[in-house]
Design a protein around this motif. Structure first.
Motif, PDB file in Angstrom:
ATOM      1  N   ALA A 224       0.836  -1.197   0.000  1.00 48.64           N
ATOM      2  CA  ALA A 224       0.000   0.000   0.000  1.00 48.64           C
ATOM      3  C   ALA A 224       0.876   1.253   0.000  1.00 48.64           C
ATOM      4  CB  ALA A 224      -0.922  -0.016   1.213  1.00 48.64           C
ATOM      5  N   ALA A 235      -4.400   4.822  -5.141  1.00 55.98           N
ATOM      6  CA  ALA A 235      -4.290   4.044  -3.904  1.00 55.98           C
ATOM      7  C   ALA A 235      -5.511   4.257  -3.028  1.00 55.98           C
ATOM      8  CB  ALA A 235      -3.021   4.427  -3.158  1.00 55.98           C
ATOM      9  N   SER A 236      -5.962   5.509  -2.912  1.00 55.84           N
ATOM     10  CA  SER A 236      -7.127   5.724  -2.047  1.00 55.84           C
ATOM     11  C   SER A 236      -8.393   5.180  -2.690  1.00 55.84           C
ATOM     12  CB  SER A 236      -7.267   7.200  -1.657  1.00 55.84           C
ATOM     13  OG  SER A 236      -7.304   7.999  -2.793  1.00 55.84           O
ATOM     14  N   VAL A 240      -7.063   2.456   0.318  1.00 63.17           N
ATOM     15  CA  VAL A 240      -5.917   2.648   1.199  1.00 63.17           C
ATOM     16  C   VAL A 240      -6.086   3.966   1.963  1.00 63.17           C
ATOM     17  CG1 VAL A 240      -3.428   2.955   1.312  1.00 63.17           C
ATOM     18  CG2 VAL A 240      -4.406   1.373  -0.352  1.00 63.17           C
ATOM     19  N   ASN A 241      -6.111   3.856   3.274  1.00 62.42           N
ATOM     20  CA  ASN A 241      -6.267   5.041   4.122  1.00 62.42           C
ATOM     21  C   ASN A 241      -4.897   5.699   4.275  1.00 62.42           C
ATOM     22  OD1 ASN A 241      -6.601   6.897   6.162  1.00 62.42           O
ATOM     23  ND2 ASN A 241      -7.983   5.600   7.336  1.00 62.42           N
ATOM     24  N   THR A 242      -4.629   6.649   3.388  1.00 60.00           N
ATOM     25  CA  THR A 242      -3.285   7.202   3.265  1.00 60.00           C
ATOM     26  C   THR A 242      -2.763   7.848   4.544  1.00 60.00           C
ATOM     27  OG1 THR A 242      -4.126   7.755   1.106  1.00 60.00           O
ATOM     28  CG2 THR A 242      -1.899   8.357   1.553  1.00 60.00           C
ATOM     29  N   PRO A 243      -3.490   8.789   5.164  1.00 59.17           N
ATOM     30  CA  PRO A 243      -2.927   9.428   6.363  1.00 59.17           C
ATOM     31  C   PRO A 243      -2.661   8.435   7.490  1.00 59.17           C
ATOM     32  CG  PRO A 243      -4.906  10.568   5.624  1.00 59.17           C
ATOM     33  CD  PRO A 243      -4.805   9.329   4.816  1.00 59.17           C
ATOM     34  N   LEU A 245      -1.910   5.257   7.271  1.00 57.59           N
ATOM     35  CA  LEU A 245      -0.739   4.444   6.957  1.00 57.59           C
ATOM     36  C   LEU A 245       0.545   5.225   7.211  1.00 57.59           C
ATOM     37  CD1 LEU A 245      -0.629   1.599   5.911  1.00 57.59           C
ATOM     38  CD2 LEU A 245      -0.293   2.497   3.632  1.00 57.59           C
TER      39      LEU A 245
ATOM     40  N   TRP B  72     -11.131   6.565   0.609  1.00 57.74           N
ATOM     41  CA  TRP B  72     -10.821   5.159   0.899  1.00 57.74           C
ATOM     42  C   TRP B  72     -11.962   4.430   1.599  1.00 57.74           C
ATOM     43  CZ3 TRP B  72      -7.740   9.217   2.602  1.00 57.74           C
ATOM     44  CH2 TRP B  72      -7.961   9.623   3.919  1.00 57.74           C
ATOM     45  N   PHE B  89      -0.436   0.663 -10.837  1.00 56.06           N
ATOM     46  CA  PHE B  89       0.808   0.883 -10.117  1.00 56.06           C
ATOM     47  C   PHE B  89       1.914   0.296 -10.993  1.00 56.06           C
ATOM     48  CE2 PHE B  89      -2.597   0.387  -6.920  1.00 56.06           C
ATOM     49  CZ  PHE B  89      -2.690   1.734  -6.610  1.00 56.06           C
ATOM     50  N   LEU B 100      -3.586  -5.373  -4.463  1.00 54.68           N
ATOM     51  CA  LEU B 100      -3.982  -4.064  -3.952  1.00 54.68           C
ATOM     52  C   LEU B 100      -5.456  -3.777  -4.213  1.00 54.68           C
ATOM     53  CD1 LEU B 100      -0.836  -1.979  -4.651  1.00 54.68           C
ATOM     54  CD2 LEU B 100      -2.144  -1.908  -2.543  1.00 54.68           C
ATOM     55  N   TYR B 103      -7.425  -4.857  -1.349  1.00 57.04           N
ATOM     56  CA  TYR B 103      -6.817  -4.378  -0.106  1.00 57.04           C
ATOM     57  C   TYR B 103      -7.717  -4.647   1.097  1.00 57.04           C
ATOM     58  CZ  TYR B 103      -4.228  -1.187   2.941  1.00 57.04           C
ATOM     59  OH  TYR B 103      -3.492  -0.647   3.957  1.00 57.04           O
TER      60      TYR B 103
END
Lengths: 364, 239
Positions: A224, A235-236, A240-243, A245, B72, B89, B100, B103
């Motif tokens: 991630a 990614a989000s 994916v919870n960016t902050p 991570l 997200w 990616f 991913l 995820y």
């Protein structure tokens, strides 16, 4: 997937190199070098943690020195502060009953010194640092950009001032007389009788950290992180919870700095406020860059070597300047790290000296 | 109603791109949103996916408002975006891209098996870097990656972008098969002919507003659709 398989030969190489260095230093009668090497290996744990944060989460922290100092000072304070006066207090008796209070004779007179057990102080040091890192990281990692670098820089300066200005923490002298940290039959201690043993303890810890971080990077979390590097939006969109991570990685790097700080404090039997200075934090940054940013093994090797030279006094009075120059040189000449740059240059040289069909097409 | 957008306004800085759009997508439908470049289609889709903050209006998934929720969390509403230009990616392998996609799906290995069935092509390329795939394969991977999350609502942004005509046909056939498998699709496209062929209903967007909506079959023959693409003065200029 395949990188995990490739790590074992590298670990074996590290272990072999550590043994060869120890044996050859013993053979030439320079065992005392091992003391600085041990310290350098501990410092490299901070650098590996920062390498994870910078190389994989894309965030810069200028507060690693402060986290190191918080870890070290917490351990030092809790293992030297005499709690004999609290005898009778309910919380003290409870701690005593749990067996986490140790007693020893004072160094100066025959008074009894009661302190927290070093292993518990070690845990408290790491925990406290992680909590502080979470408090600093939470707001600054919600924003995109280099807010974390600014927040940690300010935080580091504050911690430095607090440490220098606190008589309870020894002010400019720091804390001395820290006892050894013993677990099982092993003890983290700077006594020359256990010098060789401690050299291997340091390497064992560093290699364990390397394995841990490698696995982290190859895990779902690491994937991630690399995805965020590629495209934060995509990614989000994947969920994916960016902050969150980034915050987790920041907390891991702070925990590693605190761990190294605590271990080194036991090894040196004390700690001083200079550990928290901005120079130290910039030095860690330079070492991460010199190791190749997203290169944990590079961070371990390069920082062990350079910190060893620095501790041996090779850089003389220019000590801090040398690390500044390294940082500038890396950014200007080899932004991808010296190893990759060396590879590029070697490739270019090869094509220059072997002018063939493939070579020319490769050089273009 | 699986997806409902009401009076949505959003944009960048002080520039309003989407000027009060309302639309809805029912479960089991393929709904397409057509429009020329710069009509605001992608901005609208980014807002629905949570990537662009909205100024006013409402977005409801399964009748629950998702306004203000970060991107997200969209997958917890079983909604998945396949972004414009695929956004794979590129430095990671096909396998890692698929992982991913799942995820948040604990059963991701099984879901990936299902993706192989749909796109047998990907199975032979698991260790290849996603960036080295051909355009068509990349679109397959982008779709496959989204499907590993097992979404009920798939948001597709210009899946035909940069693909050869034969590849476009293949991608659109895949989308049609998705509908048969019970996935609802909201398809943003410039390729109106291909999109209207597989869609149940369509919206046409121009300069930030919906100017036409209806059954896909009716819109195919509607001259207004062509006008939306070619600009207001096209009759005087071209005919």
């Amino acid at each position: 997937m395949n990188t995990t398989a490739r790590i074992w030969p590298r670990l074996a190489a590290f272990a072999a190199a550590a043994i060869v260095v120890q044996l050859s230093l013993s053979a030439v009668g320079k065992v005392y070098y091992l003391t600085q090497l041990t310290m350098a290996v501990y410092y490299s744990i901070v650098v590996m943690g920062l390498s994870l944060l910078m190389g994989y989460a894309g965030q810069v922290s200028l507060g690693q020195g402060a986290f190191f100092a918080i870890g070290g000072y917490t351990s030092a304070f809790l293992t030297t502060h005499n709690m004999a006066g609290y005898r009778g207090a309910a919380w003290f008796d409870l701690l005593d009953k749990c067996g986490v209070i140790v007693s020893r004779k004072s160094l100066y007179d025959d008074t009894l010194v009661l302190t927290l057990a070093p292993w518990l102080a070690f845990m408290v040091a790491i925990l406290l640092t992680v909590v502080i890192a979470a408090v600093i990281g939470y707001p600054s990692l919600r924003l995109r950009g280099h807010y974390l670098a600014m927040a940690t820089l300010g935080f580091g300066l504050i911690i430095h001032c607090v440490l220098i200005g606190s008589p309870a923490l020894g002010a400019a002298d720091g804390i001395t007389g820290v006892p050894r940290l013993s677990v099982g039959g092993l003890a983290v201690s700077g006594k020359s009788a256990v010098r060789v043993q401690n050299y291997y303890i340091a390497w064992a810890v560093a290699i364990a950290v390397l394995v841990l971080l490698r696995n982290l990077v190859e895990s779902r979390m690491g994937r991630a992180l690399r995805a965020i590097h590629d495209s934060e939006a995509a990614a989000s969109a994947m969920g994916v919870n960016t902050p969150k991570l980034k915050l987790e990685v920041f907390m891991v790097s702070a925990a590693l700095a605190a761990m190294a700080g605590s271990l080194l404090t036991h090894y040196n039997e004390g700690i001083g406020p200079s550990e928290s200075s901005a120079f130290k934090s910039v030095r860690y940054l330079a070492l991460v860059a010199a190791g190749g940013v997203a290169n944990l093994e590079g961070a371990l090797v390069v920082s062990t070597l350079l910190v060893f030279l620095s501790l041996r006094g090779w850089f003389g009075t220019y000590d801090n300047a040398v690390f500044g120059i390294i940082l500038i040189a890396i950014v200007a000449l080899a932004p991808q790290g010296p190893f990759r740059q060396l590879g590029l240059w070697m490739g270019r040289c090869r094509t220059l000296y072997k002018p063939g069909k493939e070579a020319r097409s490769g050089a273009s | 109603m699986l997806l409902q957008v009401r009076n949505l306004r959003c944009g960048y800085g002080s520039l309003e791109i989407v000027k009060g759009v309302s639309l809805h997508v029912d479960a089991g439908e393929i709904v397409t949103l057509l429009g020329a470049n710069g009509a605001g289609k992608t901005s609208l889709l980014r807002a629905i996916a949570g990537l662009l903050p909205i100024w006013s209006g409402d977005i409801r998934v399964n009748l629950r408002s998702v306004v203000g929720e970060p991107p997200w969390t969209r997958i917890s509403h079983a909604m998945m975006l396949v972004p414009e230009g695929r956004q794979l990616f590129g430095d990671m392998t096909v396998w890692e891209n698929l992982l991913l996609g799942g995820y948040h799906n604990l059963d991701r290995k099984r879901a990936i098996e299902d993706v192989y069935e749909r796109f047998p092509h990907l199975k032979g390329r698991l260790r290849q870097l996603a960036g080295t795939l051909s355009g068509g394969e990349q679109q397959m991977l982008a779709l496959g990656r989204a499907l590993v999350a097992r979404p009920r609502l798939l948001l597709l942004d210009e899946p035909s972008l940069g693909l050869a005509p034969l590849m476009v046909r293949e991608v659109f056939n895949c989308i049609k098969r998705l509908k048969e498998d019970g996935v609802t699709v909201f398809l943003v496209e410039q390729n109106a002919v291909a999109a209207l062929e597989i869609a149940d209903r369509a919206y046409v967007m121009e300069t930030g507003e919906i100017i036409l909506e209806g059954e896909a079959a009716d819109l195919v023959t509607n001259p207004e659709v062509r006008r939306a693409y070619l600009g207001k003065g096209y009759k005087e200029i071209w005919e």
